[in-house]
Write an enzyme that holds these catalytic residues in place. Structure first.
Site, PDB file in Angstrom:
ATOM      1  N   LYS A  12       0.831  -1.312  -0.057  1.00  0.00           N
ATOM      2  CA  LYS A  12       0.057  -0.146  -0.243  1.00  0.00           C
ATOM      3  C   LYS A  12       0.941   1.287   0.009  1.00  0.00           C
ATOM      4  CE  LYS A  12      -3.958  -1.787   0.132  1.00  0.00           C
ATOM      5  NZ  LYS A  12      -5.269  -1.808  -0.364  1.00  0.00           N
ATOM      6  N   LYS A  63      -0.281  -9.974  -2.294  1.00  0.00           N
ATOM      7  CA  LYS A  63      -1.206  -9.754  -3.125  1.00  0.00           C
ATOM      8  C   LYS A  63      -1.255  -8.574  -3.851  1.00  0.00           C
ATOM      9  CE  LYS A  63      -6.226  -8.786  -3.148  1.00  0.00           C
ATOM     10  NZ  LYS A  63      -6.134  -7.514  -3.395  1.00  0.00           N
ATOM     11  N   ASP A  85      -2.959  -5.168  -5.719  1.00  0.00           N
ATOM     12  CA  ASP A  85      -4.274  -4.667  -5.452  1.00  0.00           C
ATOM     13  C   ASP A  85      -5.138  -4.786  -6.778  1.00  0.00           C
ATOM     14  OD1 ASP A  85      -4.676  -2.214  -2.949  1.00  0.00           O
ATOM     15  OD2 ASP A  85      -6.104  -3.818  -3.822  1.00  0.00           O
ATOM     16  N   GLU A  86      -6.537  -4.281  -6.681  1.00  0.00           N
ATOM     17  CA  GLU A  86      -7.284  -4.838  -7.895  1.00  0.00           C
ATOM     18  C   GLU A  86      -7.287  -3.786  -8.924  1.00  0.00           C
ATOM     19  OE1 GLU A  86      -8.155  -3.518  -4.572  1.00  0.00           O
ATOM     20  OE2 GLU A  86      -9.081  -1.571  -5.143  1.00  0.00           O
ATOM     21  N   HIS A 136     -10.945 -11.238  -6.702  1.00  0.00           N
ATOM     22  CA  HIS A 136     -11.331  -9.867  -6.117  1.00  0.00           C
ATOM     23  C   HIS A 136     -12.644  -9.805  -6.764  1.00  0.00           C
ATOM     24  CE1 HIS A 136     -11.190  -5.956  -4.769  1.00  0.00           C
ATOM     25  NE2 HIS A 136      -9.962  -6.258  -4.251  1.00  0.00           N
ATOM     26  N   LYS A 169     -13.461  -1.405   6.808  1.00  0.00           N
ATOM     27  CA  LYS A 169     -13.882  -0.203   6.453  1.00  0.00           C
ATOM     28  C   LYS A 169     -14.999   0.063   5.244  1.00  0.00           C
ATOM     29  CE  LYS A 169     -10.354  -0.426   2.563  1.00  0.00           C
ATOM     30  NZ  LYS A 169      -9.112   0.095   2.225  1.00  0.00           N
TER      31      LYS A 169
HETATM   32  C1  CAP Z   1      -8.124  -3.885   1.293  1.00  0.00           C
HETATM   33  C2  CAP Z   1      -8.032  -3.701  -0.245  1.00  0.00           C
HETATM   34  C3  CAP Z   1      -9.249  -4.515  -0.780  1.00  0.00           C
HETATM   35  C4  CAP Z   1     -10.460  -4.546  -0.132  1.00  0.00           C
HETATM   36  C5  CAP Z   1     -11.542  -4.929  -0.917  1.00  0.00           C
HETATM   37  C6  CAP Z   1      -8.279  -2.389  -0.619  1.00  0.00           C
HETATM   38  O1  CAP Z   1      -7.100  -2.993   1.621  1.00  0.00           O
HETATM   39  O2  CAP Z   1      -7.017  -3.987  -0.855  1.00  0.00           O
HETATM   40  O3  CAP Z   1      -9.320  -4.329  -1.894  1.00  0.00           O
HETATM   41  O4  CAP Z   1     -10.456  -5.239   1.161  1.00  0.00           O
HETATM   42  O5  CAP Z   1     -12.630  -5.096  -0.467  1.00  0.00           O
HETATM   43  O6  CAP Z   1      -8.129  -1.891  -1.808  1.00  0.00           O
HETATM   44  O7  CAP Z   1      -9.092  -1.593   0.080  1.00  0.00           O
HETATM   45  P1  CAP Z   1      -6.726  -2.612   3.279  1.00  0.00           P
HETATM   46  P2  CAP Z   1     -13.387  -6.454  -0.017  1.00  0.00           P
HETATM   47  O8  CAP Z   1      -6.445  -3.826   4.133  1.00  0.00           O
HETATM   48  O9  CAP Z   1      -5.458  -1.597   3.203  1.00  0.00           O
HETATM   49  O10 CAP Z   1      -8.017  -1.766   3.505  1.00  0.00           O
HETATM   50  O11 CAP Z   1     -12.606  -7.286   0.416  1.00  0.00           O
HETATM   51  O12 CAP Z   1     -14.600  -6.173   0.613  1.00  0.00           O
HETATM   52  O13 CAP Z   1     -13.973  -7.045  -1.554  1.00  0.00           O
HETATM   53 MG    MG Z   2      -7.516  -3.454  -2.801  1.00  0.00          MG
END
Ligand code: CAP
Ligand code: MG
Length: 431
Positions: free
Chosen positions: A153, A179, A181-182, A271, A311
């Site tokens: 991050k 991992k 990120d998306e 994801h 969150k």
């Molecule tokens: C979490 C995360 C995930 C979210 C997706 C983000 O990071 O990488 O994509 O959890 O939501 O980009 O926010 P943090 P969900 O751990 O830093 O919050 O899992 O509900 O689909």
């Molecule tokens: Mg993410």
């Protein structure tokens, strides 16, 4: 048939679904001046063999293909669909029927697809996950505790080298997976090929130094042929997972990739980015449990399912319903939420809990899910006062405490990294 329309012929409160009917549970609201039955008839008609007006000279077969709204209770309706309406193994066509035009009908003010129960002779045409939860635990030699991972991050902006170095710190702190990120794919400052190559180098280094297997959920999301190319590169470098933004690539592409990856023995981390565009509104759209059912049938190995305490939206009931859909051999019925489902030979899939988590929330999340899950803590390790490796250590200490039945405070007495995390975040639930 007489008069201008025949929707009432798609409602029969005495109908009992046949063994191999597909049954769909909808939430709906009728517009002003329309009865529940009139709306329900429109839902059943428009999603099967009806149209807005009476027709002439219909072949006898038409009668046997009609859907029937058979159980209307306040704003919930169950609709039974004859099995012959649905093409073997074509989940795209199913969604075109039960999740297509009906969302735009004037005959409903709101409509939400809650769940669909599939008969055995429908699910048998789907492959499901290549490995169930047991198979993945065996492959990774992690018999009991949650499998752990983190995203570097901020979610995008690092070079491939910087990304891999953060990944190395994550692995050295005891986490199993790094991992993507998306929204990280292959960008000018972080090309996919380079990220895979450098991550593999640091993975080998971390494995040699820890003696533990280390993995990655590398995001291959792209046009389908390109995803195949990226999957092959990942395979070449000895990784056995890919990450796909499954909702975004869509049903057809995901089915193609399940076949392609299955031949390589590669598991899919799904994801769910964009799901909240249609599952967040409690009155309209499609539930996460239905999305989870699709994903398990097609064959992802794990799917993001929420945290309830982090969150992002998604309360405890939704999170546990999604987990039930993914993990259970027999998904239990939950009135107005879930239809029971016998999964036959379809293997299980891990729920993935992620989003605003940190060591102080680990007990809550394990209390909700139990240990059979993938636990992703990203900001919650990189934001640790002593950095990523300490943050991962603190999270592993929190997991150990929960698995051993200790409180975090007790554990923190002998775990300085956990102590620092609790001093910063305590039990903070981010918004
Ligand atoms: C979490 C995360 C995930 C979210 C997706 C983000 O990071 O990488 O994509 O959890 O939501 O980009 O926010 P943090 P969900 O751990 O830093 O919050 O899992 O509900 O689909
Ligand atoms: Mg993410």
């Amino acid at each position: 048939m007489s008069g201008i329309d025949w929707y009432n012929e798609f409602v029969d409160m005495h109908y009992t679904p046949a063994q191999d009917d597909l049954v769909v549970l909808y939430y709906f609201e009728s517009p002003e001046g329309m009865t529940k039955e009139e709306s329900a008839g429109r839902i059943a008609s428009e999603s099967s063999t009806g149209t807005w007006t009476t027709l002439t000279n219909l072949p006898p077969r038409m009668e046997s293909l009609k859907a029937t709204a058979f159980d209307i209770e306040e704003r919930y309706v169950k609709v039974a669909y004859p099995r012959d309406l649905w093409e073997d193994g074509n989940f795209c066509q199913l969604k075109s029927g039960i999740a297509g035009n009906i969302f735009g009908m004037k005959g409903v003010k709101n409509l939400r697809l809650l769940d669909c129960r599939f008969p055995e002779n429908y699910i048998k045409y789907f492959k499901g996950p290549i490995l169930g939860m047991d198979g993945l635990r065996k492959r990774w030699n992690i018999p009991k505790r949650p499998l752990t991972g983190a995203v570097p991050k901020p979610k995008i902006g690092f070079s491939a080298q910087e990304h891999a170095e953060i990944g190395y710190e994550t692995w050295m702190g005891g986490f199993d997976f790094v991992k993507d990120d998306e929204n990280l794919t292959s960008v000018k400052f972080n090309r996919f090929e380079e990220r895979v190559r450098i991550l593999a180098k640091y993975r080998d280094k971390a494995e040699n130094e820890t003696g533990d297997r280390k993995g990655a959920f590398i995001n291959i999301t792209a046009e389908t042929e390109e995803m195949k190319r990226r999957a092959s590169l990942i395979h070449q470098y000895g990784f056995d997972y890919v990450m796909i933004d499954a909702v975004i690539v869509g049903t057809a592409s995901l089915m193609t990739m399940r076949d392609y990856l299955g031949d390589l023995g590669i598991a899919i981390h799904a994801h769910r980015a964009m799901h909240a565009a249609f599952d967040r509104n409690p009155k309209h759209g499609i539930t996460m449990q239905f999305i989870a059912k699709e994903m398990r049938l097609i064959g992802v190995n794990q799917l993001h399912s929420g945290t309830a305490v982090g969150k992002l939206v998604g309360n405890r009931e939704e999170v546990t319903s999604v987990a039930d859909v993914l993990r259970e051999k027999q998904t239990p019925e939950k009135e107005h939420v879930l239809l029971g489902q016998d999964w036959g030979s379809i293997k299980s899939a891990f729920p993935v809990s992620s989003g605003g988590l940190h060591p102080g929330l680990v007990p809550d999340v394990v209390d909700i899910y139990g240990p059979d899950m993938i636990l992703l803590i990203s900001g919650g390790i990189h934001g640790h006062p002593k950095g990523t490796r300490a943050g991962a250590r603190a999270s592993m200490q929190a997991i150990e405490a929960v698995m051993d039945g200790e409180t975090l405070e007790e554990k923190a007495r002998t775990s300085p990294e956990l102590r620092s995390a609790l001093d910063k975040w305590d039990r903070h639930t981010p918004k």
